[in-house]
Design a protein around this motif. Sequence first.
Motif, PDB file in Angstrom:
ATOM      1  N   ASP A   9       0.824  -1.202   0.000  1.00 21.79           N
ATOM      2  CA  ASP A   9       0.000   0.000   0.000  1.00 21.79           C
ATOM      3  C   ASP A   9       0.863   1.259   0.000  1.00 21.79           C
ATOM      4  OD1 ASP A   9      -2.275  -1.529   0.084  1.00 21.79           O
ATOM      5  OD2 ASP A   9      -2.525  -1.416   2.260  1.00 21.79           O
ATOM      6  N   GLY A  10       0.552   2.145  -0.900  1.00 23.34           N
ATOM      7  CA  GLY A  10       1.222   3.437  -0.927  1.00 23.34           C
ATOM      8  C   GLY A  10       2.624   3.424  -1.494  1.00 23.34           C
ATOM      9  N   SER A  11       3.031   2.283  -2.064  1.00 26.70           N
ATOM     10  CA  SER A  11       4.394   2.192  -2.609  1.00 26.70           C
ATOM     11  C   SER A  11       4.346   1.462  -3.949  1.00 26.70           C
ATOM     12  CB  SER A  11       5.310   1.459  -1.630  1.00 26.70           C
ATOM     13  OG  SER A  11       6.635   1.435  -2.108  1.00 26.70           O
ATOM     14  N   PRO A  12       4.019   2.176  -5.024  1.00 25.15           N
ATOM     15  CA  PRO A  12       3.894   1.551  -6.347  1.00 25.15           C
ATOM     16  C   PRO A  12       5.163   0.804  -6.758  1.00 25.15           C
ATOM     17  CG  PRO A  12       3.090   3.808  -6.381  1.00 25.15           C
ATOM     18  CD  PRO A  12       3.758   3.620  -5.064  1.00 25.15           C
ATOM     19  N   GLY A  13       4.993  -0.424  -7.232  1.00 23.20           N
ATOM     20  CA  GLY A  13       6.125  -1.220  -7.693  1.00 23.20           C
ATOM     21  C   GLY A  13       6.740  -2.094  -6.629  1.00 23.20           C
ATOM     22  N   THR A  14       6.437  -1.821  -5.360  1.00 33.68           N
ATOM     23  CA  THR A  14       6.964  -2.648  -4.279  1.00 33.68           C
ATOM     24  C   THR A  14       5.966  -3.740  -3.938  1.00 33.68           C
ATOM     25  OG1 THR A  14       8.214  -0.796  -3.330  1.00 33.68           O
ATOM     26  CG2 THR A  14       7.789  -2.680  -1.900  1.00 33.68           C
ATOM     27  N   LEU A  15       6.445  -4.978  -3.934  1.00 37.09           N
ATOM     28  CA  LEU A  15       5.603  -6.135  -3.643  1.00 37.09           C
ATOM     29  C   LEU A  15       5.976  -6.702  -2.283  1.00 37.09           C
ATOM     30  CD1 LEU A  15       5.847  -7.857  -7.153  1.00 37.09           C
ATOM     31  CD2 LEU A  15       4.281  -6.055  -6.400  1.00 37.09           C
ATOM     32  N   VAL A  16       5.030  -7.379  -1.659  1.00 36.31           N
ATOM     33  CA  VAL A  16       5.242  -7.968  -0.341  1.00 36.31           C
ATOM     34  C   VAL A  16       4.827  -9.436  -0.392  1.00 36.31           C
ATOM     35  CG1 VAL A  16       4.676  -7.849   2.118  1.00 36.31           C
ATOM     36  CG2 VAL A  16       4.754  -5.748   0.758  1.00 36.31           C
ATOM     37  N   THR A  17       5.712 -10.324   0.067  1.00 33.81           N
ATOM     38  CA  THR A  17       5.380 -11.747   0.082  1.00 33.81           C
ATOM     39  C   THR A  17       4.277 -12.018   1.095  1.00 33.81           C
ATOM     40  OG1 THR A  17       7.086 -12.268   1.725  1.00 33.81           O
ATOM     41  CG2 THR A  17       7.714 -12.398  -0.597  1.00 33.81           C
ATOM     42  N   THR A  18       3.420 -12.995   0.781  1.00 32.89           N
ATOM     43  CA  THR A  18       2.290 -13.331   1.650  1.00 32.89           C
ATOM     44  C   THR A  18       2.543 -14.595   2.465  1.00 32.89           C
ATOM     45  OG1 THR A  18       1.245 -14.625  -0.117  1.00 32.89           O
ATOM     46  CG2 THR A  18       0.670 -12.271   0.027  1.00 32.89           C
ATOM     47  N   GLY A  19       3.664 -15.266   2.208  1.00 36.83           N
ATOM     48  CA  GLY A  19       3.942 -16.529   2.885  1.00 36.83           C
ATOM     49  C   GLY A  19       3.441 -17.736   2.115  1.00 36.83           C
ATOM     50  N   THR A  20       2.739 -17.512   1.014  1.00 37.30           N
ATOM     51  CA  THR A  20       2.266 -18.594   0.151  1.00 37.30           C
ATOM     52  C   THR A  20       3.285 -18.838  -0.959  1.00 37.30           C
ATOM     53  OG1 THR A  20       1.028 -17.010  -1.181  1.00 37.30           O
ATOM     54  CG2 THR A  20      -0.136 -18.057   0.656  1.00 37.30           C
ATOM     55  N   PRO A  21       3.161 -19.956  -1.690  1.00 35.76           N
ATOM     56  CA  PRO A  21       4.146 -20.252  -2.737  1.00 35.76           C
ATOM     57  C   PRO A  21       4.272 -19.125  -3.761  1.00 35.76           C
ATOM     58  CG  PRO A  21       2.826 -22.194  -2.274  1.00 35.76           C
ATOM     59  CD  PRO A  21       2.191 -21.064  -1.509  1.00 35.76           C
ATOM     60  N   ILE A  22       5.511 -18.789  -4.067  1.00 31.24           N
ATOM     61  CA  ILE A  22       5.808 -17.748  -5.053  1.00 31.24           C
ATOM     62  C   ILE A  22       6.214 -18.431  -6.350  1.00 31.24           C
ATOM     63  CG2 ILE A  22       7.271 -15.766  -5.607  1.00 31.24           C
ATOM     64  CD1 ILE A  22       7.704 -15.556  -2.493  1.00 31.24           C
ATOM     65  N   SER A  23       5.416 -18.257  -7.376  1.00 30.73           N
ATOM     66  CA  SER A  23       5.704 -18.878  -8.670  1.00 30.73           C
ATOM     67  C   SER A  23       6.228 -17.825  -9.637  1.00 30.73           C
ATOM     68  CB  SER A  23       4.442 -19.527  -9.245  1.00 30.73           C
ATOM     69  OG  SER A  23       4.727 -20.194 -10.459  1.00 30.73           O
ATOM     70  N   MET A  24       7.322 -18.158 -10.327  1.00 33.32           N
ATOM     71  CA  MET A  24       7.910 -17.240 -11.308  1.00 33.32           C
ATOM     72  C   MET A  24       8.147 -17.975 -12.625  1.00 33.32           C
ATOM     73  SD  MET A  24      10.573 -14.974  -8.990  1.00 33.32           S
ATOM     74  CE  MET A  24      11.212 -16.280  -7.945  1.00 33.32           C
ATOM     75  N   ALA A  25       7.923 -17.277 -13.730  1.00 28.40           N
ATOM     76  CA  ALA A  25       8.069 -17.872 -15.057  1.00 28.40           C
ATOM     77  C   ALA A  25       8.937 -17.009 -15.949  1.00 28.40           C
ATOM     78  CB  ALA A  25       6.697 -18.067 -15.709  1.00 28.40           C
ATOM     79  N   ILE A  26       9.706 -17.683 -16.815  1.00 28.05           N
ATOM     80  CA  ILE A  26      10.546 -17.035 -17.819  1.00 28.05           C
ATOM     81  C   ILE A  26      10.277 -17.755 -19.132  1.00 28.05           C
ATOM     82  CG2 ILE A  26      12.920 -16.515 -18.528  1.00 28.05           C
ATOM     83  CD1 ILE A  26      13.608 -16.954 -15.447  1.00 28.05           C
ATOM     84  N   TRP A  27       9.777 -17.046 -20.129  1.00 24.01           N
ATOM     85  CA  TRP A  27       9.378 -17.687 -21.376  1.00 24.01           C
ATOM     86  C   TRP A  27      10.520 -17.677 -22.385  1.00 24.01           C
ATOM     87  CZ3 TRP A  27       5.517 -20.101 -19.689  1.00 24.01           C
ATOM     88  CH2 TRP A  27       4.612 -19.520 -18.802  1.00 24.01           C
ATOM     89  N   ASN A  28      10.730 -18.802 -23.042  1.00 17.52           N
ATOM     90  CA  ASN A  28      11.756 -18.910 -24.083  1.00 17.52           C
ATOM     91  C   ASN A  28      11.309 -18.186 -25.348  1.00 17.52           C
ATOM     92  OD1 ASN A  28      13.473 -20.515 -22.508  1.00 17.52           O
ATOM     93  ND2 ASN A  28      12.450 -22.397 -23.147  1.00 17.52           N
ATOM     94  N   LYS A  29      12.228 -17.490 -25.991  1.00 17.48           N
ATOM     95  CA  LYS A  29      11.907 -16.723 -27.197  1.00 17.48           C
ATOM     96  C   LYS A  29      12.780 -17.100 -28.394  1.00 17.48           C
ATOM     97  CE  LYS A  29       9.026 -14.040 -24.873  1.00 17.48           C
ATOM     98  NZ  LYS A  29       7.564 -14.074 -25.083  1.00 17.48           N
ATOM     99  N   ASP A  30      13.968 -17.639 -28.161  1.00 18.30           N
ATOM    100  CA  ASP A  30      14.946 -17.798 -29.247  1.00 18.30           C
ATOM    101  C   ASP A  30      15.479 -19.222 -29.327  1.00 18.30           C
ATOM    102  OD1 ASP A  30      16.572 -17.019 -31.366  1.00 18.30           O
ATOM    103  OD2 ASP A  30      18.219 -16.425 -30.054  1.00 18.30           O
ATOM    104  N   GLN A  31      14.556 -20.203 -29.226  1.00  9.62           N
ATOM    105  CA  GLN A  31      14.987 -21.595 -29.371  1.00  9.62           C
ATOM    106  C   GLN A  31      15.284 -21.893 -30.846  1.00  9.62           C
ATOM    107  OE1 GLN A  31      11.936 -20.402 -28.333  1.00  9.62           O
ATOM    108  NE2 GLN A  31      10.870 -22.016 -27.203  1.00  9.62           N
ATOM    109  N   ARG A  32      16.361 -22.611 -31.099  1.00  4.19           N
ATOM    110  CA  ARG A  32      16.664 -23.070 -32.454  1.00  4.19           C
ATOM    111  C   ARG A  32      16.956 -24.565 -32.374  1.00  4.19           C
ATOM    112  NH1 ARG A  32      20.670 -18.543 -34.824  1.00  4.19           N
ATOM    113  NH2 ARG A  32      22.045 -20.357 -34.760  1.00  4.19           N
TER     114      ARG A  32
END
Length: 365
Positions: A75-98
């Motif tokens: 709250d009141g801090s744009p761009g700042t995130l706070v963990t909730t204690g639940t699983p944090i999932s992160m993804a990185i998508w491939n773009k240049d596979q050959r």
Amino acid sequence: MSFNTFGHMFRVTTWGESHGTGLGCVVDGCPPGIEFTIAEIQAELDKRKPGQSKFTTQRREDDAVEVLSGYLEKDGSPGTLVTTGTPISMAIWNKDQRSKDYSEIKDRYRPGHADITYDLKYGVRDYRGGGRSSARETAARVAAGALARKVVPGLSVRAALVQIGPHKIDRTRWDWAEVSRNDFFGPDAETSEQWAGYLTEIRKAGSSVGAVVEVVAEGVPAGLGAPIYAKLDQDIAGAMMSINAVKGVEIGNGFEAAAITGEENADEIRMGNDGQPHFLSNNAGGVLGGISTGQSVVARFAVKPTSSILMPRKSINAKGEEVDVSTKGRHDPCVGIRAVPIGEAMMACVIADHYLMHRGQTGKG
């Protein structure tokens, strides 16, 4: 395939393949209330991503991270995130596979690579860049490590390349500020210039070479780890050995300890002005009896030469026929360069894990 998770309290599961749709991680056990930004995670990934110099693979990937769960906006801090204690999932998508670059070795085993062991174990392998055995999997670890750094108050984790092939840095010229100024994460400007010429010749020849990375964690509280089966240095060694192409790990002065006497190796102790023990040296690398001393934790790991090279090597194919293998495509002439941020991430994850275990066992933290 089992065993895609590491850690005890701070647990990281990675998923995805080098030439699949994408890859990522799930971080479980991260405490609630940890503040972070996407930019902070991205900054770590940017250090590892390919195509940043002629000395790394020319695959072009943005490695832009998406955080899918486990947070709220502060709250009141744009761009700042706070963990909730639940699983944090992160993804990185491939773009240049050959993937077509690997069609010629679909049924051939690269010497020094996991191709043959994957086939022997599973009866099937992803020949497109190695699948799960590809170093691209480590991007997810770097994302997790960016969060891990924030779990331990005051923790700083830095790494540098200290050797490429036979060429070592001069430690009297060590400058952490220099690490970000060259293409090698090297702390010694003069040696980095030497590496540039040496690796250019290696690359032009279609070959590869190994390296040594040193990781230093500062601000590690005393007391992390346990004396028997949960030694801090044991888990650090295991984490570093899990990095692709790593064939050796040492803590502190490591193998050099075998060549010196007990009085030379012992880290003598005096009381500091702050009333705390003060060590006069750090041959132990910040860990004694599996437990952190409060000093800097120091680890080094050796990375073997990249096994995907243009130089023909003798091997066999899936039918058992003798063949020569030459790997086309885009590969790192020295994979140790991009292992620097990966080493940092693994160190951060292990220390965060042990910090949470220590807090759970003693109530301190």
